[in-house]
Enzyme design. Structure first.
Site, mmCIF file in Angstrom:
data_model
loop_
_atom_site.group_PDB
_atom_site.id
_atom_site.type_symbol
_atom_site.label_atom_id
_atom_site.label_comp_id
_atom_site.label_asym_id
_atom_site.label_seq_id
_atom_site.Cartn_x
_atom_site.Cartn_y
_atom_site.Cartn_z
ATOM 1 N N VAL A 85 0.949 -1.275 -0.034
ATOM 2 C CA VAL A 85 -0.039 0.039 0.068
ATOM 3 C C VAL A 85 0.873 1.192 -0.004
ATOM 4 O O VAL A 85 0.521 2.227 -0.873
ATOM 5 C CB VAL A 85 -0.780 -0.003 1.109
ATOM 6 C CG1 VAL A 85 -1.828 1.262 1.019
ATOM 7 C CG2 VAL A 85 -2.094 -1.316 1.003
ATOM 8 N N LEU A 86 1.998 1.336 0.888
ATOM 9 C CA LEU A 86 2.617 2.542 1.237
ATOM 10 C C LEU A 86 3.492 2.713 -0.382
ATOM 11 O O LEU A 86 3.615 3.825 -0.976
ATOM 12 C CB LEU A 86 3.678 2.351 2.186
ATOM 13 C CG LEU A 86 4.640 3.613 2.124
ATOM 14 C CD1 LEU A 86 3.959 4.968 2.319
ATOM 15 C CD2 LEU A 86 5.580 3.366 3.449
ATOM 16 N N TYR B 223 11.650 5.740 4.980
ATOM 17 C CA TYR B 223 11.830 6.645 3.756
ATOM 18 C C TYR B 223 13.114 6.519 3.040
ATOM 19 O O TYR B 223 13.081 7.088 1.923
ATOM 20 C CB TYR B 223 11.425 8.102 4.137
ATOM 21 C CG TYR B 223 10.079 8.099 4.540
ATOM 22 C CD1 TYR B 223 8.967 8.066 3.588
ATOM 23 C CD2 TYR B 223 9.679 8.229 5.808
ATOM 24 C CE1 TYR B 223 7.665 7.967 4.033
ATOM 25 C CE2 TYR B 223 8.159 8.021 6.322
ATOM 26 C CZ TYR B 223 7.439 7.999 5.417
ATOM 27 O OH TYR B 223 6.073 8.309 5.793
ATOM 28 N N PHE C 268 5.653 19.665 8.759
ATOM 29 C CA PHE C 268 4.346 19.618 7.882
ATOM 30 C C PHE C 268 3.934 18.113 7.688
ATOM 31 O O PHE C 268 4.507 17.139 8.029
ATOM 32 C CB PHE C 268 4.813 20.247 6.729
ATOM 33 C CG PHE C 268 6.066 19.669 5.791
ATOM 34 C CD1 PHE C 268 5.851 18.700 4.998
ATOM 35 C CD2 PHE C 268 7.129 20.344 5.993
ATOM 36 C CE1 PHE C 268 6.790 18.308 4.315
ATOM 37 C CE2 PHE C 268 8.267 20.028 5.000
ATOM 38 C CZ PHE C 268 7.916 18.764 4.274
#
Length: 408
Positions: free
Chosen positions: A95-96, A125, A408
């Site tokens: 999914v990611l 990441y 963010f």
């Protein structure tokens, strides 16, 4: 188990918020109309890409459109990855990866050559080509021990009501943002719904946000926003919790720090995102009294490698041939000749023997000028002979450390 990435529509925003909050471990208050309005003002449905299993949202993801400062002061269109979650029932099923592919494809289509994020978990990441590009200091000090003598001549500090803060702070930030690599632009909606939004339920027992401005004869030269949290034992042990300390000038910097360490009854001063090269220890009477903890901050990703490299400035001229591996964004894979003259770069694919070889994530760590190529080579993150590695470091280094003051 099947899933697909589909556009986010208005009628699915509540379900998106619910899926997001459930995975991050809190409960979305879908009856809170102000929270819903803030979400819709800040997040663009067209930049969201939920993953669906049937009619259920099992993954959330999206990005912000920023202009980000790069070394030399240039403003590069950047895609700020955010609100990534995958429901626990659907992890490790691709999914990611599917959402990340959608993210990079869209950013490339929009002409955003640079990506950025704040990593919730570090190991995730790097797989997608990001590299830790900036750090910050989490600072805690006791003003009774650290202290600072005197005031800043010709500078006054005064408190602002929120209405005046809304008028003054954005203009000062616009002066500061282009001066530091890693800082990004803020829209009016961002200021209204992020910086000036102050719901009591998020204060954790502290005060409403306070705003103070430093002023000289030429007008405002910096601001600080902070909360106060009272605490008493035998003596007052209250806290000043700095959200942002943004000086336009060095005099403004000194005046604002003098102000926050001099607030009676609140001797404990905390600032979670102080720049890594901040001169605070030299400002205090006892710099050793300021406890600091270094943490990674902004992660950088070159989505369109040659465009990103040509967009920043360089302090030293030179040239280098780099072999860059990027299995996730195949269009970046290749060997590049980076040539810098007068601080400006050209970057072209070539057929040549590379001076250095590195994955795109390592290039992301170097891009904003805050990391050492020599250190990365010693860690096995890039390869080349000693002189080539040193040359790479000289080319990418920035005199000022990158800093991203807001998650963010």
């Amino acid at each position: 188990m099947s899933f697909e990435i589909r556009p986010l529509t208005d009628d699915h925003v509540p379900a998106f918020r619910q899926a997001l909050s459930a995975t991050f471990g809190y409960d979305a208050d879908l009856e809170d109309e102000e929270a819903q309005a803030r979400f819709e003002a800040v997040f663009d449905n067209d930049r969201m890409y939920p993953a669906y299993d049937g009619d259920e949202i099992v993954g959330t993801g999206g990005d912000f459109a920023f202009d980000m400062t790069v070394p030399g002061g240039g403003q590069v269109p950047a895609s700020g990855l955010t609100i990534i979650t995958v429901r626990p029932t659907h992890t490790r099923q691709g999914v990611l990866t599917a959402m990340m592919r959608k993210h990079f494809d869209r950013a490339r289509e929009r002409g955003e050559p640079l990506g950025g994020l704040w990593a919730s978990e570090v190991p995730i990441y790097g797989r997608y080509g990001y590299g830790a590009a900036s750090s910050h200091n989490d600072v805690k000090l006791d003003a009774r021990l650290a202290g600072r003598d005197g005031n800043e001549d010709g500078v006054t500090v005064r408190l602002l009501q929120r209405e005046e803060a809304e008028q003054l702070l954005p203009a000062m930030f616009e002066q500061i943002q282009p001066t530091r690599p890693g800082m990004y632009t803020r829209t009016e909606a961002w200021w209204t719904n992020r910086l000036f939004s102050d719901p009591e339920k998020y204060r954790d027992g502290a005060s409403a946000m306070r705003y103070a401005v430093a002023e000289s004869g030429n007008g405002p030269i910096g601001y600080v926003s902070y909360r106060q949290k009272a605490s008493w034992s035998t003596l007052a042990e209250g806290e000043i919790q700095i959200r942002e300390l943004m000086p336009v000038t060095d005099a403004g910097y000194r005046a604002l720090w003098h102000y926050v360490v001099g607030i009676d009854l609140f001797p404990i001063v905390k600032y979670w995102a102080n720049p890594i090269d901040d001169p605070l220890p030299f400002l205090l009477r006892d710099g050793r009294a300021a406890e600091t903890k270094i943490s990674d901050a902004l992660w950088s990703r070159l989505i369109d490698l040659p465009v990103a490299l040509e967009a920043r400035n360089y302090e030293n001229d030179g040239s280098l041939v780099m072999r860059v591996s990027d299995p996730f964004c195949a269009w970046n894979e290749g060997t590049y000749h980076l040539a810098i003259s007068g601080g400006e770069a050209t970057c072209e694919k070539v057929v040549a023997e590379p001076d250095v070889s590195l994955p795109v994530g390592t290039l992301g760590s170097l891009y904003l000028g805050g990391n050492s190529a020599v250190a990365l080579a010693r860690a096995g993150r890039l390869h080349g002979n000693r002189e080539s590695v040193r040359s790479l470091g000289r080319l990418f280094r920035s005199y000022q450390a990158p800093w991203c003051p807001e998650i963010f």
